[in-house]
Design a protein around this motif. Structure first.
Motif: not given
Length: 147
Positions: A25-28, A35-38, A68-70, A72
Protein backbone atom coordinates in the motif's frame (compact mmCIF):
# COMPACT_ATOMS: atom_id res chain seq x y z
CA UNK A 1 10.61 11.73 -31.57
CA UNK A 2 10.23 10.54 -28.00
CA UNK A 3 6.97 9.53 -26.51
CA UNK A 4 6.55 9.81 -22.79
CA UNK A 5 5.17 6.89 -20.86
CA UNK A 6 2.15 7.70 -18.73
CA UNK A 7 3.21 8.48 -15.20
CA UNK A 8 1.84 5.74 -12.93
CA UNK A 9 2.09 6.09 -9.18
CA UNK A 10 4.42 3.25 -8.25
CA UNK A 11 5.52 4.48 -4.84
CA UNK A 12 3.89 1.47 -3.22
CA UNK A 13 5.59 -0.12 -0.28
CA UNK A 14 5.66 -3.61 1.12
CA UNK A 15 5.34 -3.81 4.90
CA UNK A 16 6.13 -7.02 6.76
CA UNK A 17 4.55 -7.25 10.22
CA UNK A 18 5.94 -9.26 13.12
CA UNK A 19 3.20 -11.88 12.70
CA UNK A 20 4.42 -12.57 9.12
CA UNK A 21 1.66 -10.61 7.35
CA UNK A 22 2.88 -8.91 4.18
CA UNK A 23 0.98 -5.75 3.17
CA UNK A 24 1.20 -3.59 0.06
CA UNK A 25 0.00 0.00 0.00
CA UNK A 26 0.89 3.67 0.26
CA UNK A 27 2.48 4.57 3.56
CA UNK A 28 3.43 7.51 5.72
CA UNK A 29 5.26 7.35 9.02
CA UNK A 30 5.13 9.52 12.14
CA UNK A 31 6.75 9.18 15.58
CA UNK A 32 5.00 6.04 16.72
CA UNK A 33 2.77 4.80 13.88
CA UNK A 34 2.93 3.76 10.28
CA UNK A 35 -0.17 4.78 8.34
CA UNK A 36 -0.96 2.52 5.41
CA UNK A 37 -3.58 3.45 2.83
CA UNK A 38 -5.56 0.84 0.88
CA UNK A 39 -3.58 -2.11 2.27
CA UNK A 40 -3.81 -5.36 0.36
CA UNK A 41 -2.34 -8.51 1.87
CA UNK A 42 0.06 -10.48 -0.31
CA UNK A 43 -0.23 -14.23 0.13
CA UNK A 44 1.82 -16.84 -1.65
CA UNK A 45 0.80 -20.48 -1.99
CA UNK A 46 2.96 -23.23 -3.45
CA UNK A 47 1.42 -25.71 -5.85
CA UNK A 48 2.83 -28.68 -7.69
CA UNK A 49 2.98 -28.52 -11.47
CA UNK A 50 4.41 -30.91 -14.05
CA UNK A 51 7.60 -28.77 -13.87
CA UNK A 52 7.87 -28.81 -10.06
CA UNK A 53 6.76 -26.40 -7.33
CA UNK A 54 5.37 -23.04 -8.41
CA UNK A 55 4.55 -20.04 -6.23
CA UNK A 56 1.17 -18.39 -6.83
CA UNK A 57 0.75 -14.95 -5.26
CA UNK A 58 -2.44 -13.01 -4.79
CA UNK A 59 -3.58 -9.76 -3.24
CA UNK A 60 -6.73 -9.41 -1.14
CA UNK A 61 -8.06 -6.83 1.29
CA UNK A 62 -6.13 -6.97 4.56
CA UNK A 63 -9.29 -6.57 6.63
CA UNK A 64 -12.24 -7.76 4.51
CA UNK A 65 -15.75 -6.30 4.83
CA UNK A 66 -14.38 -3.00 6.09
CA UNK A 67 -14.92 0.43 4.55
CA UNK A 68 -11.80 2.00 6.06
CA UNK A 69 -9.03 2.94 3.65
CA UNK A 70 -6.34 4.05 6.14
CA UNK A 71 -4.95 2.11 9.07
CA UNK A 72 -2.44 3.01 11.77
CA UNK A 73 0.02 0.29 12.73
CA UNK A 74 2.34 0.72 15.75
CA UNK A 75 5.97 0.85 14.65
CA UNK A 76 6.92 -1.96 17.05
CA UNK A 77 4.71 -4.35 15.00
CA UNK A 78 6.78 -3.83 11.83
CA UNK A 79 9.81 -5.87 10.79
CA UNK A 80 10.68 -4.24 7.48
CA UNK A 81 9.45 -1.77 4.88
CA UNK A 82 10.59 -1.89 1.26
CA UNK A 83 9.67 -0.51 -2.14
CA UNK A 84 7.36 -2.81 -4.12
CA UNK A 85 8.70 -4.07 -7.45
CA UNK A 86 7.17 -2.43 -10.52
CA UNK A 87 5.37 -5.66 -11.51
CA UNK A 88 3.82 -5.94 -8.04
CA UNK A 89 2.89 -2.23 -8.11
CA UNK A 90 1.07 -2.72 -11.42
CA UNK A 91 -0.71 -5.83 -10.10
CA UNK A 92 -1.63 -3.92 -6.92
CA UNK A 93 -3.26 -1.14 -8.96
CA UNK A 94 -5.32 -3.60 -11.00
CA UNK A 95 -6.54 -5.50 -7.93
CA UNK A 96 -7.20 -2.33 -5.93
CA UNK A 97 -9.25 -0.83 -8.78
CA UNK A 98 -11.25 -4.06 -9.03
CA UNK A 99 -12.06 -4.03 -5.30
CA UNK A 100 -12.94 -0.33 -5.36
CA UNK A 101 -15.31 -0.82 -8.31
CA UNK A 102 -17.01 -3.67 -6.41
CA UNK A 103 -17.50 -1.40 -3.39
CA UNK A 104 -19.39 1.09 -5.55
CA UNK A 105 -22.16 -1.42 -6.21
CA UNK A 106 -25.19 -1.45 -3.96
CA UNK A 107 -24.94 -4.10 -1.24
CA UNK A 108 -27.09 -7.18 -1.57
CA UNK A 109 -30.35 -7.24 0.34
CA UNK A 110 -31.00 -10.03 2.86
CA UNK A 111 -33.48 -11.54 0.38
CA UNK A 112 -30.87 -11.56 -2.40
CA UNK A 113 -28.31 -13.16 -0.06
CA UNK A 114 -30.81 -15.86 0.97
CA UNK A 115 -31.58 -16.58 -2.69
CA UNK A 116 -27.86 -16.93 -3.49
CA UNK A 117 -27.31 -19.26 -0.52
CA UNK A 118 -30.35 -21.35 -1.50
CA UNK A 119 -29.09 -21.69 -5.09
CA UNK A 120 -25.60 -22.62 -3.83
CA UNK A 121 -27.05 -25.28 -1.53
CA UNK A 122 -29.18 -26.68 -4.35
CA UNK A 123 -26.12 -26.84 -6.62
CA UNK A 124 -24.10 -28.52 -3.85
CA UNK A 125 -26.84 -31.15 -3.36
CA UNK A 126 -26.95 -31.83 -7.12
CA UNK A 127 -23.16 -32.21 -7.17
CA UNK A 128 -23.32 -34.74 -4.30
CA UNK A 129 -25.96 -36.72 -6.22
CA UNK A 130 -23.73 -36.72 -9.33
CA UNK A 131 -20.75 -37.98 -7.31
CA UNK A 132 -22.80 -40.85 -5.86
CA UNK A 133 -24.23 -41.60 -9.30
CA UNK A 134 -20.71 -41.78 -10.79
CA UNK A 135 -19.30 -43.92 -7.95
CA UNK A 136 -22.09 -46.51 -8.04
CA UNK A 137 -22.63 -46.72 -11.79
CA UNK A 138 -26.05 -45.14 -11.74
CA UNK A 139 -27.41 -47.48 -9.07
CA UNK A 140 -29.88 -45.61 -6.86
CA UNK A 141 -30.19 -46.37 -3.15
CA UNK A 142 -33.71 -46.28 -1.75
CA UNK A 143 -32.48 -46.77 1.81
CA UNK A 144 -29.28 -46.07 3.74
CA UNK A 145 -29.93 -49.08 6.00
CA UNK A 146 -27.55 -52.04 5.74
CA UNK A 147 -28.88 -55.55 6.48
Amino acid sequence: MTTEQPNHPTDYRMVKLIDGTLLVGTISVDESFLRIENPLQLTTVQRMTEFGLKDDSSLAPWIPFCNEEKFNIPKDKIIVISMAAKELANYYEVVLNKYKSQQNRAPLTPEEMKHILDVAEEMDNKKQDEILDDEFGGYKFDSKKLN
